[in-house]
Design an enzyme around this catalytic site. Structure first.
Site: not given
Ligand code: MV4
Length: 454
Positions: A289, A294, A275, A237, A291
């Site tokens: 999360n 940040v 989230e 982030k 915790r």
């Molecule tokens: C996803 C997504 C699209 N569709 N799930 C990336 C980190 C993990 N915490 C979950 N993530 C993602 N899950 C589905 N079904 C796209 C991401 C993702 C993303 C999510 C949050 C913030 C930034 C991101 C960057 C790329 C991909």
């Protein structure tokens, strides 16, 4: 209430926890590595203990050394901060077994949410909306393909023990799914020691919106609204804000109450963040999360609630000091994460800070452990400061942030301050019109321009 708290962390969050303790009349114990003897969290704490060599695995991740430090200093509780041991359920359990209080959720809840499959199954059972996909682990390829056909491609394969974006694979067709499933499992096994993977519909341009919750030991849970954390690069982030420019009050209220209901049913205690991906007006749970995060200060700035203080209070057995109705959200807050990195290449830039001038004034907050003459060690995370600005409106907040970013001077190292100065001038940012991919594209275009003019 506790008399003495050991802070099992370093940098700005160690300082943040120290400050909360002092305001509550609590003594603090800092722990530090050999590389952190001159660190501000060590200087300010009432006592400090060296827990090992520079490498994190030998110091900030060294469970016996940290528990010994707590025992010899006669601390009552341990605050883990974020990163390091904050989501290690074994650590939380061992802390409690040594008659110390872990300032955080129960070891069981940490473990439950640490496995992304059990987290998602639990979220669904608790009435939280989840992304359509496999019910739990993908075990049978043909069955998974049937589900993928019914929800529609593209789909994403994620590791149960992953998180933070590691080990994800996107499949746009049946053929591609058959090709990447074994790769995903092998990678999961190699990276996390657990080959379990699950599948979800891939959302193409969502925002990342998260809900802050906190619960006490008396069955009370509240939410403190959302944070929009869509501006990220490589799953790090960069800038977070609250409230999200994408939500209306009805959507905000609905997802907040869903989170409260679910966490109450779960018996969740202490601070946590749920989230979501948010697309076309719908929320989809992705992870929880367990915790403090940040970006917690943006929530503090709009609610006036000290989240660390409240974590300590509830961990000591006190009830939450406010009800849901008493939480009033006011104005807008933005946090810029300042990293010791080149603002174009993101190459780390540790070293000695030769000059330092932090911005100030009304509604400008800097959470940092930096000082002039301090040498940033190369062994740890590159985040060296958080600039948090509040305003009555989002526009006032952005104008104040621009002013604060102009004032902020850090000499001797490279920082990501120029990136922040550039982001907040973009029309899309000013309009609040961005998704999780916006910053990657912005950074790529910017590098192209630099190459052209070079
Ligand atoms: C996803 C997504 C699209 N569709 N799930 C990336 C980190 C993990 N915490 C979950 N993530 C993602 N899950 C589905 N079904 C796209 C991401 C993702 C993303 C999510 C949050 C913030 C930034 C991101 C960057 C790329 C991909």
């Amino acid at each position: 209430m506790f008399e003495k708290v050991l802070i099992a962390n370093r940098g700005e969050i160690a300082l943040r926890i120290h400050r909360a303790c002092k305001e509550m009349g609590i003594q603090t114990v800092a722990v530090h590595s050999e590389a952190d003897e001159e660190a501000m969290h060590v200087r300010l704490a009432d006592e400090s203990v060296c827990i090992g060599p520079a490498a994190s695995k030998d110091s900030y991740l060294n469970i016996p050394a940290i528990i010994s430090a707590a025992t010899i200093t006669n601390a009552d509780a341990i605050h883990p901060g974020f990163g390091f041991l904050s989501e290690n359920s074994n650590f939380a359990q061992m802390v409690e077994e040594h008659d110390l209080t872990f300032i955080g959720p129960s070891a069981e809840h940490i473990k439950l949410m640490g496995d992304k499959i059990t987290a998602k199954v639990t979220a669904k059972e608790l009435g939280i909306p989840v992304v359509p996909g496999s019910e739990g682990e993908v075990v049978d390829e043909d069955h998974a393909i049937e589900i993928a056909r019914s929800i529609g491609f593209p789909v994403i394969i994620k590791a149960a023990s992953g998180g933070g974006g590691k080990g994800m694979k996107i499949a746009r067709s049946e053929e591609e799914f058959r090709e990447v499933l074994p790769l995903a499992k092998t990678e999961a096994k190699n990276n996390f020691g657990n080959e379990a993977v699950y599948m979800e519909k891939y959302l193409q341009r969502p925002r990342h919106i998260e809900i802050q919750v906190i619960g006490d030991h008396h069955g009370n849970v509240v939410h403190l609204g959302e944070r929009d954390c869509s501006l990220q690069r490589r799953h790090q982030k960069v800038l977070e804000e609250a409230p999200s420019p994408a939500l209306n009050d009805q959507q905000r209220e609905k997802i907040g109450m869903t989170a409260v209901k679910a966490m109450t049913k779960l018996g969740y205690r202490n601070a946590g963040t749920i989230e979501f991906l948010f697309e076309d007006g719908e929320f989809y749970f992705i992870e929880m999360n367990t915790r403090i995060q940040v970006e917690h200060p943006v929530t503090e700035e709009i609610t006036g609630i000290d989240l660390i203080c409240e974590q300590i209070r509830v961990a000591s057995g006190a009830p939450l000091s406010f009800t849901q109705e008493e939480i009033k959200r006011r104005g807008h807050a933005i946090e810029c994460r300042v990293n010791a990195e080149n603002a174009f290449t993101f190459v780390p830039s540790p070293g000695r800070i030769t000059d330092y001038h932090a911005p100030g004034g009304l509604s400008v907050r800097v959470d940092s452990a930096m000082y002039s003459g301090y040498s940033i060690p190369p062994y740890y995370d590159s985040m060296v400061a958080k600039l948090i600005v509040h305003g009555k409106t989002r526009n006032e907040c952005i104008m104040r942030l621009r002013r604060a970013l102009e004032e902020y001077a850090i000499g001797g190292i490279e920082t990501t301050l120029p990136l922040h100065r550039a982001i907040i001038e973009q029309t899309d940012f000013i309009n609040g019109d961005y998704d999780i991919h916006w910053l990657e594209k912005f950074v790529a275009n910017r590098s192209e321009e630099v190459k052209k003019t070079a």
